[in-house]
Design an enzyme around this catalytic site. Structure first.
Site, PDB file in Angstrom:
ATOM      1  N   TYR A  18       0.848  -1.201   0.000  1.00 36.46           N
ATOM      2  CA  TYR A  18       0.000   0.000   0.000  1.00 36.46           C
ATOM      3  C   TYR A  18       0.883   1.251   0.000  1.00 36.46           C
ATOM      4  CZ  TYR A  18      -3.694   3.270   1.206  1.00 36.46           C
ATOM      5  OH  TYR A  18      -4.566   4.335   1.195  1.00 36.46           O
ATOM      6  N   HIS A  22       1.518   4.154  -3.107  1.00 34.04           N
ATOM      7  CA  HIS A  22       1.285   5.587  -2.902  1.00 34.04           C
ATOM      8  C   HIS A  22       2.563   6.408  -3.074  1.00 34.04           C
ATOM      9  CE1 HIS A  22      -2.666   4.340  -1.601  1.00 34.04           C
ATOM     10  NE2 HIS A  22      -3.031   5.611  -1.722  1.00 34.04           N
ATOM     11  N   TYR A  41      -3.706  16.178   1.364  1.00 34.24           N
ATOM     12  CA  TYR A  41      -4.248  14.826   1.460  1.00 34.24           C
ATOM     13  C   TYR A  41      -3.170  13.966   2.095  1.00 34.24           C
ATOM     14  CZ  TYR A  41      -7.052  10.791  -0.172  1.00 34.24           C
ATOM     15  OH  TYR A  41      -7.833   9.669  -0.261  1.00 34.24           O
ATOM     16  N   TRP A  76      -7.410   3.733 -10.691  1.00 34.57           N
ATOM     17  CA  TRP A  76      -6.730   3.627  -9.394  1.00 34.57           C
ATOM     18  C   TRP A  76      -7.479   2.669  -8.475  1.00 34.57           C
ATOM     19  CZ3 TRP A  76      -2.084   4.682  -7.573  1.00 34.57           C
ATOM     20  CH2 TRP A  76      -1.890   4.675  -6.195  1.00 34.57           C
ATOM     21  N   TRP A  77      -8.791   2.802  -8.416  1.00 29.45           N
ATOM     22  CA  TRP A  77      -9.579   1.898  -7.577  1.00 29.45           C
ATOM     23  C   TRP A  77      -9.347   0.447  -7.986  1.00 29.45           C
ATOM     24  CZ3 TRP A  77     -15.056   4.549  -7.504  1.00 29.45           C
ATOM     25  CH2 TRP A  77     -15.029   5.657  -6.650  1.00 29.45           C
TER      26      TRP A  77
END
Length: 103
Positions: A18, A22, A41, A76-77
């Protein structure tokens, strides 16, 4: 400015992946987030519970909600679906948090 906070779940054996994904956030994804009003963010991980805590500052709620419709966000999802809890449309399962204090 609107402040938002939410939780998500990453699979316990996928913490490093993860973070890696990112760290290599696609430039077009970064640009799309900014174009839709993301000022700040941040995502934090509690490694003991695999809970992700997202903090977001945006300019406009309606504009922000439009990201779900963008092709890059859909891509992306789909890319993230295998490492975290998701809904049937591949969007991350999220729990919005209520602000209870600010200094």
């Amino acid at each position: 400015m609107i402040k938002k906070a939410f939780c998500m779940q990453v699979y316990p054996d996928q913490h490093a992946e993860y973070q890696r994904r990112h760290e290599k956030l696609w430039p077009e994804m970064r640009q799309m987030l900014k174009e839709h009003g993301a000022i700040k963010y941040q995502i934090f991980l509690n490694p003991e519970t695999s809970t992700l805590f997202g903090y977001l500052e945006i300019e406009d709620e309606a504009r922000w909600e439009q990201i779900a419709l963008t092709p890059i966000n859909q891509k992306w999802w789909n890319y993230m679906e295998d490492i975290m809890e998701t809904n049937p449309d591949c969007s991350p399962m999220t729990a919005e948090l209520k602000k209870v204090f600010e200094l």
